[in-house]
Design an enzyme around this catalytic site. Structure first.
Site, PDB file in Angstrom:
ATOM      1  N   HIS A 100     -69.833  27.575-119.589  1.00 53.38           N
ATOM      2  CA  HIS A 100     -71.124  26.897-119.474  1.00 53.38           C
ATOM      3  C   HIS A 100     -72.018  27.155-120.685  1.00 53.38           C
ATOM      4  CE1 HIS A 100     -74.639  25.141-117.540  1.00 53.38           C
ATOM      5  NE2 HIS A 100     -75.318  26.238-117.800  1.00 53.38           N
ATOM      6  N   TYR A 144     -86.015  24.247-111.840  1.00 50.95           N
ATOM      7  CA  TYR A 144     -85.041  24.972-111.030  1.00 50.95           C
ATOM      8  C   TYR A 144     -85.654  25.214-109.656  1.00 50.95           C
ATOM      9  CZ  TYR A 144     -81.952  26.177-114.961  1.00 50.95           C
ATOM     10  OH  TYR A 144     -81.077  26.140-116.014  1.00 50.95           O
TER      11      TYR A 144
END
Length: 572
Positions: A381, A207
């Site tokens: 999600h 990330y």
């Protein structure tokens, strides 16, 4: 059609009347008011319109190719189970067939051809195919067109030799029967927030975060459209943009979550398989003017399966804005199960349910001014183990609605779901995000976390009017969980979880334990002020099945009613 004809009528008049009725039922709708490009390059355009009285839906597919073209409805965005039509123009004339897919192979021709070809033409490198079908269908090889968003798939070839479509394919989720039309603005202006030649490490999951100031505007603007700008589709899993509080005043770029994150108000979201997103005409994301000049944090989740080092990426988001302000400022609220590693999903589970709850009762605890939420879109999600996601809506202890449902969730096709109409979430309502996972192919625990092999259970709500709100989530009260399972401490609980003989009985018992214990409910505003309370998970009803009614049945019923009415008139 059920109202009797009054007065005297000649036989000729009756015949003419019956002919006009037949023409009414058979006539094609010439209007195609709705339009979507199914691909980012705008090579594939779908137009459509429907008539609920006749029970038919009309499509026109236009593709920039002189070869075969295809369109389909898919349960999950892939080939398996898809309802497909293939057509084109070759040296013998036109060809068109109704098919269904059993897997990633040539779709099989249906025994019953339920799609009707209306026109098919090819000129100047473009093929245009217009066809019609019933909205509902009882053919096991066809999918009904529902009032829920559906995953549309397309593919095409460069020639009329129908073969594997390679990269000339795609999917897009569209609400065909409850479509919210796009705004059309001339002289479009936009700005980008992207990474700049970021060199990836050899991590499978990484990330990366970049905090930067957005362009400044003297007067308030509204963002009305957001598009992904993707450099490497095989690496980028999802993008998030957060607005920072005023205390963030310096740019920064580093690996996400390696230090305390202060920028947590979600402004934009994109997932793999998704496309651009347009706000309804009544709302837009505010920027500039009295809104203030904020810093924003761009988060990119890279899924580097081959662990290749040194690849360069400049992915991000493009924001189209206008000075023609909409009626409302829009916002995005993250709801669901808080992402924590102590939440674990057992292996060998065919179906394991998790829950995350948002109790809007506590929103006024963190905001001076709080409003009801007018929700118009949702993005659900999970990661690889996710199979279904449902968002239940509760008021005064009773379920009143399913805010959003995806019974065939596909990790590779994550898109913002247009609800088709605005749904009101009143302060005091509860929202329950339910995720169903399958871990039959896993031998160890799956924990909550950021990695693709970890899991999440989230629903991002797009709503107006905007509030300074970043999250409304919950998680099982950990001390209660440890106590309920008979473990004295965290270490003992973790040992029990890793050494337990997981079978249908133990999996179900653990699932029920997670649901029945107290939950920690967390509401956080844009400045990281939080309200932390306790709550319990309500029961979520089973999704109602879609009725199977043939359009022709409605048509026959209408004719029967008409003839009975006329017979009664003649007899009188």
């Amino acid at each position: 059609m059920g109202t009797c004809l009054k007065g005297n009528m000649s036989v000729l008049s009756l015949v003419l009347f019956l002919l006009s009725v037949q023409q009414f039922w058979a006539q094609e709708d010439p209007l195609l008011p709705f339009s979507e490009h199914l691909d980012l390059e705008h090579n594939v355009q779908l137009k459509w319109g429907f008539d609920k009285i006749q029970g038919t839906i009309l499509f026109q597919l236009s593709v920039n190719t002189s070869g075969w073209i295809s369109f389909g409805l898919s349960p999950n965005g892939g080939m398996t189970g898809a309802d497909i039509v293939i057509g084109g123009v070759d040296n013998k004339g036109t060809y068109f067939t109704d098919r269904h897919a059993l897997g990633n192979s040539m779709p099989v021709v249906d025994q019953k051809q339920n799609y009707k070809l209306l026109s098919l033409s090819e000129s100047d490198g473009k093929t245009v195919m217009k066809f019609q079908r019933s909205i509902e269908s009882c053919d096991e090889n066809d999918l009904p067109v529902t009032i829920l968003p559906m995953k549309l798939i397309y593919a095409y070839g460069e020639t009329d030799d129908i073969s594997y479509h390679k990269a000339q394919r795609g999917t897009k989720e569209v609400n065909l029967l409850k479509y919210m039309p796009r705004a059309s603005l001339s002289n479009a202006t936009y700005f980008d927030i992207t990474m700049e030649n970021f060199m990836l490490p050899a991590n499978q999951t990484y990330y990366h975060c970049k905090t930067a100031r957005a362009p400044t505007f003297d007067s308030k603007q509204h963002i009305y459209r957001i598009e992904p700008v993707i450099t490497n589709y095989d690496l980028v899993h999802h993008l998030l943009l957060y607005r920072c509080p005023p205390t963030v005043t310096e740019p920064l770029e580093l690996e996400c979550y390696t230090k305390t994150e202060r920028c947590m108000e979600t402004i934009a979201v994109w997932g793999v398989g998704g496309g651009d997103f347009e706000f309804p005409e009544v709302a837009g994301l505010p920027i500039g003017g009295n809104v203030g000049d904020f810093f924003y944090r761009l988060e990119v989740h890279y899924n580097n399966v081959n662990k290749t080092a040194g690849r360069v990426d400049s992915s991000g988001l493009r924001f189209y804005y206008t000075s023609k302000l909409r009626q409302h400022d829009a916002g995005i609220l993250m709801t669901g199960l808080a992402v924590i590693p102590s939440y674990a999903i057992p292996p060998k589970a065919k179906s394991f349910l998790t829950y995350g709850m948002c109790d809007t009762t506590y929103i006024p605890k963190v905001l001076e001014t709080a409003n009801d939420l007018q929700v118009f879109s949702v993005m659900m999600h999970t990661h690889l183990a996710g199979r279904k996601v449902r968002v239940g809506h509760f008021r005064e202890g009773k379920q009143i609605d399913l805010l959003a449902v995806d019974e065939n969730y596909n990790f590779e096709f994550q898109q913002v779901t247009n609800l088709g109409k605005t749904k009101t979430v009143k302060l005091g309502d509860k929202l329950l995000v339910e995720c169903t996972y399958n871990t039959e192919n896993r031998n160890t625990l799956t924990q909550g976390g950021l990695s693709t092999s970890d899991e999440m259970c989230l629903a991002f709500l797009f709503y107006y009017p905007a509030m300074n709100l970043s999250g409304c989530e919950s998680l099982p009260h950990f001390s209660s969980l440890v106590s309920e399972m008979g473990a004295g401490d965290t270490g003992t609980w973790l040992y029990m979880m890793n050494t337990m003989a997981w079978n249908d009985s133990s999996i179900n018992e653990y699932q029920q334990t997670l649901k029945k214990i107290n939950q920690t409910v967390i509401v956080v505003n844009s400045f990281n002020k939080a309200s932390i309370t306790n709550g319990t998970i309500p029961d979520l009803k089973v999704s109602p099945p879609e009725p199977c009614v043939r359009a022709c049945a409605t048509k026959n019923l209408a004719f029967m009613s008409l003839f009975l009415c006329l017979a009664g008139m003649w007899a009188s």
